[in-house]
Design an enzyme around this catalytic site. Sequence first.
Site, PDB file in Angstrom:
ATOM      1  N   ASP A 189     -10.244  -3.119  -5.556  1.00 43.81           N
ATOM      2  CA  ASP A 189      -9.506  -2.051  -4.866  1.00 43.81           C
ATOM      3  C   ASP A 189      -9.467  -0.817  -5.760  1.00 43.81           C
ATOM      4  O   ASP A 189      -9.207  -0.942  -6.966  1.00 43.81           O
ATOM      5  CB  ASP A 189      -8.077  -2.548  -4.585  1.00 43.81           C
ATOM      6  CG  ASP A 189      -7.260  -1.620  -3.703  1.00 43.81           C
ATOM      7  OD1 ASP A 189      -7.739  -0.519  -3.341  1.00 43.81           O
ATOM      8  OD2 ASP A 189      -6.120  -2.000  -3.375  1.00 43.81           O
ATOM      9  N   SER A 241       0.831  -1.193   0.000  1.00 45.79           N
ATOM     10  CA  SER A 241       0.000   0.000   0.000  1.00 45.79           C
ATOM     11  C   SER A 241       0.876   1.259   0.000  1.00 45.79           C
ATOM     12  O   SER A 241       1.646   1.465  -0.948  1.00 45.79           O
ATOM     13  CB  SER A 241      -0.962  -0.065   1.194  1.00 45.79           C
ATOM     14  OG  SER A 241      -1.988   0.869   1.070  1.00 45.79           O
ATOM     15  N   HIS A 294      -8.931  -3.981  -0.778  1.00 42.22           N
ATOM     16  CA  HIS A 294      -7.539  -3.606  -0.543  1.00 42.22           C
ATOM     17  C   HIS A 294      -6.754  -4.452   0.473  1.00 42.22           C
ATOM     18  O   HIS A 294      -5.609  -4.794   0.222  1.00 42.22           O
ATOM     19  CB  HIS A 294      -7.524  -2.126  -0.124  1.00 42.22           C
ATOM     20  CG  HIS A 294      -6.170  -1.557   0.101  1.00 42.22           C
ATOM     21  ND1 HIS A 294      -5.287  -1.318  -0.929  1.00 42.22           N
ATOM     22  CD2 HIS A 294      -5.531  -1.172   1.235  1.00 42.22           C
ATOM     23  CE1 HIS A 294      -4.162  -0.805  -0.441  1.00 42.22           C
ATOM     24  NE2 HIS A 294      -4.284  -0.696   0.872  1.00 42.22           N
TER      25      HIS A 294
END
Length: 346
Positions: free
Chosen positions: A288, A180, A318
């Site tokens: 996502d 991320s 996600h």
Amino acid sequence: IMMNQPQPPYPLHDSVKDKLHPEYVSYYNANIIDKQQVHYQPIHVSRGSGILLPGAGPLLSVGRTHDYTIKRVQSHDGPDVPIRCFTPPDDQKPPKGWPVLIYYHGGGWVLGNINTENVVCTNICNRVKCVVITVDYRLAPEHPWPAAVHDSWEAVLWVQREGHAILDLDMDKVAVGGSSAGGNLAAIMAHKAAAAAAAEPPMMTSSPFRAQLLMVPVTDNTADPSNNATYREYEFTPALPAVKMHWYRDHYLPNPADRSHPEASPLFYDDDDWSLQPRALIVVGELDVLRQEGELYGKKLSDAGVRVDLHVMKGMPHPFLAMDGVLQAGKDAITYMCNTLTEVFD
């Protein structure tokens, strides 16, 4: 309680609830639906709650875990940088020393810390038999961009400069990775390392990274539902809806003019340095908002002749990497990381 903020429960949104994997849906409805979302509560509450995401698997055993603080040599804008090093048992050490992964945790550059992704780190250390270094970079809003980039780079420089001797590392076998926000930092480190190695005279002594592991990475901090297909289609996805991603972005990149800088959005690096990038593993969630920019990043690499292994995890929003205890996709994502490293370190 912040005034006028929405309150739980948060049922899965109609636009995605039938597309989500049943494993995620059942876990969400049993464990997450009734929790307040981080973008609706003060940051200190989220940071103090201990666990960023429920659903992680167990830590695996390693030989030892040691924390260091490292002195800055290029950015003199903050305190020493804390890192944690996971080392396998000594009897597994190759003759030339340990391969090493430098890893950056997720949390939107606002949340997360040196403990956040120890499950991933110990899995890789144990299964790949390499050292894993996780970096406790400074967080926004107290330390906005580029503080996290500076701290991340200091860790790369430390490994080059003295970490290799302290940890007995094989400097021909170095990789970088992250998830991320950490995937964003890892991609940027790969560009910085390639540029440093190509400089005259070279600013890095060893070969740059063998691989980059980009797990649900942020590569474009200008993306929003008006210009990005997966932001539009999955705007109301669980765990990282568009509004929450923008909440993180507003803290990390409060000045909109900075958002297209390559050290904020690595998708925007100049075209001429893509061919110098290391082989990439890119893993994205089908549902996502960040999926499209992860795929576009992979396309830029492969168009430049770089090997890319791209996995789109079906029915996943996600946070699946951090939910390996309850989602097969999380287990699979860690296995992809381990397999890539085993190949490049072989």
